[in-house]
Design a protein around this motif. Structure first.
Motif, PDB file in Angstrom:
ATOM      1  N   ASN A 164       0.851  -1.181   0.000  1.00 24.69           N
ATOM      2  CA  ASN A 164       0.000   0.000   0.000  1.00 24.69           C
ATOM      3  C   ASN A 164       0.891   1.237   0.000  1.00 24.69           C
ATOM      4  O   ASN A 164       1.903   1.278   0.712  1.00 24.69           O
ATOM      5  CB  ASN A 164      -0.913  -0.018   1.233  1.00 24.69           C
ATOM      6  N   PHE A 165       0.532   2.244  -0.765  1.00 25.87           N
ATOM      7  CA  PHE A 165       1.343   3.449  -0.848  1.00 25.87           C
ATOM      8  C   PHE A 165       1.567   4.079   0.513  1.00 25.87           C
ATOM      9  O   PHE A 165       2.621   4.680   0.772  1.00 25.87           O
ATOM     10  CB  PHE A 165       0.672   4.468  -1.774  1.00 25.87           C
ATOM     11  N   TRP A 166       0.600   3.950   1.424  1.00 29.19           N
ATOM     12  CA  TRP A 166       0.654   4.641   2.722  1.00 29.19           C
ATOM     13  C   TRP A 166       1.355   3.816   3.788  1.00 29.19           C
ATOM     14  O   TRP A 166       1.335   4.181   4.967  1.00 29.19           O
ATOM     15  CB  TRP A 166      -0.760   5.014   3.158  1.00 29.19           C
ATOM     16  N   HIS A 167       1.980   2.713   3.405  1.00 32.09           N
ATOM     17  CA  HIS A 167       2.692   1.842   4.344  1.00 32.09           C
ATOM     18  C   HIS A 167       4.146   1.698   3.902  1.00 32.09           C
ATOM     19  O   HIS A 167       4.432   1.387   2.739  1.00 32.09           O
ATOM     20  CB  HIS A 167       2.029   0.453   4.391  1.00 32.09           C
ATOM     21  N   GLY A 364      12.488   5.342  -2.828  1.00 32.29           N
ATOM     22  CA  GLY A 364      13.784   5.274  -3.485  1.00 32.29           C
ATOM     23  C   GLY A 364      14.923   5.911  -2.717  1.00 32.29           C
ATOM     24  O   GLY A 364      16.053   5.957  -3.210  1.00 32.29           O
ATOM     25  N   MET A 365      14.657   6.372  -1.505  1.00 26.88           N
ATOM     26  CA  MET A 365      15.679   7.073  -0.724  1.00 26.88           C
ATOM     27  C   MET A 365      16.729   6.108  -0.179  1.00 26.88           C
ATOM     28  O   MET A 365      16.410   5.004   0.251  1.00 26.88           O
ATOM     29  CB  MET A 365      15.012   7.825   0.433  1.00 26.88           C
ATOM     30  N   THR A 366      17.987   6.527  -0.195  1.00 28.50           N
ATOM     31  CA  THR A 366      19.085   5.791   0.427  1.00 28.50           C
ATOM     32  C   THR A 366      19.743   6.696   1.465  1.00 28.50           C
ATOM     33  O   THR A 366      20.003   7.866   1.190  1.00 28.50           O
ATOM     34  CB  THR A 366      20.132   5.367  -0.603  1.00 28.50           C
ATOM     35  N   ILE A 367      19.971   6.166   2.667  1.00 29.53           N
ATOM     36  CA  ILE A 367      20.678   6.901   3.713  1.00 29.53           C
ATOM     37  C   ILE A 367      21.718   5.979   4.339  1.00 29.53           C
ATOM     38  O   ILE A 367      21.711   4.765   4.105  1.00 29.53           O
ATOM     39  CB  ILE A 367      19.722   7.422   4.812  1.00 29.53           C
ATOM     40  N   ALA A 378      11.255   1.780  -3.966  1.00 26.41           N
ATOM     41  CA  ALA A 378      10.085   2.577  -4.318  1.00 26.41           C
ATOM     42  C   ALA A 378       8.901   1.710  -4.740  1.00 26.41           C
ATOM     43  O   ALA A 378       7.747   2.081  -4.511  1.00 26.41           O
ATOM     44  CB  ALA A 378      10.434   3.562  -5.439  1.00 26.41           C
ATOM     45  N   ASP A 379       9.172   0.556  -5.337  1.00 25.87           N
ATOM     46  CA  ASP A 379       8.097  -0.254  -5.915  1.00 25.87           C
ATOM     47  C   ASP A 379       7.195  -0.893  -4.884  1.00 25.87           C
ATOM     48  O   ASP A 379       6.013  -1.127  -5.147  1.00 25.87           O
ATOM     49  CB  ASP A 379       8.689  -1.350  -6.804  1.00 25.87           C
ATOM     50  N   ASP A 380       7.744  -1.237  -3.705  1.00 25.46           N
ATOM     51  CA  ASP A 380       6.952  -1.954  -2.702  1.00 25.46           C
ATOM     52  C   ASP A 380       7.073  -1.368  -1.301  1.00 25.46           C
ATOM     53  O   ASP A 380       6.452  -1.854  -0.367  1.00 25.46           O
ATOM     54  CB  ASP A 380       7.330  -3.432  -2.665  1.00 25.46           C
ATOM     55  N   HIS A 426       9.576  -9.073  -5.688  1.00 28.57           N
ATOM     56  CA  HIS A 426       8.302  -8.840  -5.012  1.00 28.57           C
ATOM     57  C   HIS A 426       7.153  -8.959  -6.012  1.00 28.57           C
ATOM     58  O   HIS A 426       7.367  -8.962  -7.234  1.00 28.57           O
ATOM     59  CB  HIS A 426       8.287  -7.454  -4.359  1.00 28.57           C
ATOM     60  N   SER A 427       5.942  -9.058  -5.488  1.00 26.52           N
ATOM     61  CA  SER A 427       4.746  -9.153  -6.339  1.00 26.52           C
ATOM     62  C   SER A 427       3.836  -7.946  -6.167  1.00 26.52           C
ATOM     63  O   SER A 427       2.665  -7.984  -6.547  1.00 26.52           O
ATOM     64  CB  SER A 427       3.971 -10.431  -5.995  1.00 26.52           C
ATOM     65  N   CYS A 428       4.369  -6.869  -5.588  1.00 28.99           N
ATOM     66  CA  CYS A 428       3.565  -5.680  -5.311  1.00 28.99           C
ATOM     67  C   CYS A 428       3.146  -4.986  -6.609  1.00 28.99           C
ATOM     68  O   CYS A 428       3.955  -4.756  -7.489  1.00 28.99           O
ATOM     69  CB  CYS A 428       4.374  -4.710  -4.444  1.00 28.99           C
ATOM     70  N   VAL A 429       1.852  -4.665  -6.681  1.00 29.10           N
ATOM     71  CA  VAL A 429       1.311  -3.806  -7.746  1.00 29.10           C
ATOM     72  C   VAL A 429       0.660  -2.641  -7.011  1.00 29.10           C
ATOM     73  O   VAL A 429      -0.478  -2.725  -6.571  1.00 29.10           O
ATOM     74  CB  VAL A 429       0.314  -4.529  -8.643  1.00 29.10           C
TER      75      VAL A 429
END
Length: 434
Positions: A164-167, A364-367, A378-380, A426-429
């Protein structure tokens, strides 16, 4: 009202008693400041961001919730105290009781109070209910969205089929951890017969299924001689399970058990003289090292994101502060601190505390994490972070820097796996806001 606590904490119960259904504010952090959106020009001033933290603070697994709560507290205090810090985190603590129904009631209160960030949860069932509740809320309340920062629930489905985008999840999930654990196990030629024992809920099923799949791929010669799923947090006598393991001829146990379920399993094995290896997810805290004692040396193995033998100056300071305030608790993973750092970095990058802007900045952030580079895919919305495999060993001040839980034993690092080593497909859509 009294609190039921794990026995090791009874002496502190008067001092730290969480009452069900009442919000508890983490000490040392300001409360009652309304959450708001801070555009870029205002971030030069001090901005406060409220985060609702749901943990199991009552019942048999309360020690887990208390450890999570205090770890996030210390992490927030360290973040807030940094020189020139213009973002202050305000952690507000709630008792989920490990109940999805209770979590739903708390979420309604959170939403009514205008809190825009949530963390914690307690169990996979609670996390599922929160993901669903947040998704519904955000669809119905554009401009008032809530963001879920998950530092503890590692069911792979949360960043696969249920993504989910919000998780956002900040800890490597079950399959990623099993990838590291079975890579190490595959090189141990003394492992020939494995017994799987896990808690009978989503997480336990995922540990069991991934162990079977990954052992078949890496060590097809290893035989699974038995499988058991038991009620979570309700078994008081594991001796019947140990008898089955002994009768099956197992030389190794793989378990995702934690808290009292792992402690009582270890004690039953010790009482029965069962001399097997344990490959675990949570053998480094919550009473397990105390239960092991000398009998666990060389036999208990662990996959973890926390290496107490390789603390950098920042983590040394965090660990010192944690142990000074809560000497009977143990830090047992790094996700809390990577979560806080990435949240801060995303607020700075976006110039806002608005959840939508922060979420987009985080993708997509890396720290630089506490034990090496970490990246948010970013995808999942799954964090990629280093993992360690460790063995229970005497503390010698060298390979094992310190004893844990007041014992003379700790965990020796046998292998470190970079985030790229356990990066799985992953299988996230994911449906993302326009």
């Amino acid at each position: 009202m009294s609190c039921r606590r794990w026995p090791a904490y009874k002496a502190r119960r008067k001092k730290m008693c969480f009452r069900p259904n009442r919000r508890q504010i983490v000490s040392g952090l300001a409360a009652g400041v309304a959450a708001a959106t801070f555009p870029l020009p205002l971030l030069a001033q001090t901005a406060r961001l409220k985060i609702a933290q749901l943990e199991i603070l009552s019942g048999g697994l309360a020690v887990l919730g208390e450890t999570n709560a205090r770890s996030v507290e210390i992490g927030a205090e360290e973040f807030n105290a940094r020189p020139g810090q213009t973002l202050k985190l305000d952690i507000q603590l709630f008792d989920s009781k490990g109940s999805a129904q209770e979590a739903q009631a708390i979420f309604s209160q959170i939403a009514d109070d205008g809190i825009r960030y949530v963390t914690g949860g307690g169990t996979s069932a609670v996390v599922v209910s929160l993901i669903d509740a947040i998704s519904r809320h955000n669809e119905r309340n554009p401009g008032k969205e809530i963001l879920y920062l998950n530092h503890q629930a590692i069911d792979p489905d949360f960043t696969n089929g249920r993504c989910n985008f919000w998780h956002f999840r900040f800890d490597p999930h079950v399959f990623m951890r099993m990838e590291a654990l079975t890579r190490f196990l595959a090189a141990d030629k003394t492992v020939k017969q494995v017994f799987l024992i896990n808690q009978d809920y989503t997480f336990g099923h995922q540990v069991q299924n991934s162990a079977k799949q990954q052992l078949a791929e890496k060590r097809p010669d290893v035989k699974i001689v038995g499988e058991e799923l038991h009620p979570i947090g309700r078994v008081r006598d594991f001796s019947p399970y140990i008898a089955k393991i002994k009768a099956a001829g197992a030389d190794t146990i793989i378990t995702g058990n934690f808290g009292s379920d792992l402690v009582l399993l270890i004690r039953a094995a010790n009482d029965a003289g069962l001399n097997v290896k344990f490959y675990t997810y949570y053998g480094n805290a919550l009473g397990a090292p105390t239960a092991l004692g000398e009998a666990g040396v060389g036999r208990m193995r662990l996959v973890t994101g926390m290496d107490l033998n390789a603390l950098n100056p920042r983590m040394q300071a965090i660990h010192k502060r944690f142990k000074e305030k809560y000497p009977t608790l143990e830090l047992f993973h790094a996700a809390y601190f990577d979560m806080i750092d990435m949240l801060g970095a995303a607020v700075k990058k976006s110039g806002s505390t608005e959840p939508l802007a922060v979420a987009r900045a985080m993708e997509g952030m890396t720290i630089e994490g506490v034990f090496g580079p970490v990246a948010m895919r970013a995808d999942d919305h799954q964090m990629m972070a280093p993992l360690f495999v460790q063995t229970f060993s005497p503390a010698d001040g060298k390979a094992v820097k310190m004893g844990i839980e007041g014992t003379k034993f700790g965990y020796k690092t046998e292998a470190k796996y970079a985030s790229a080593d356990t990066r799985l497909p992953h299988s996230c859509v994911m449906k993302k806001p326009a």
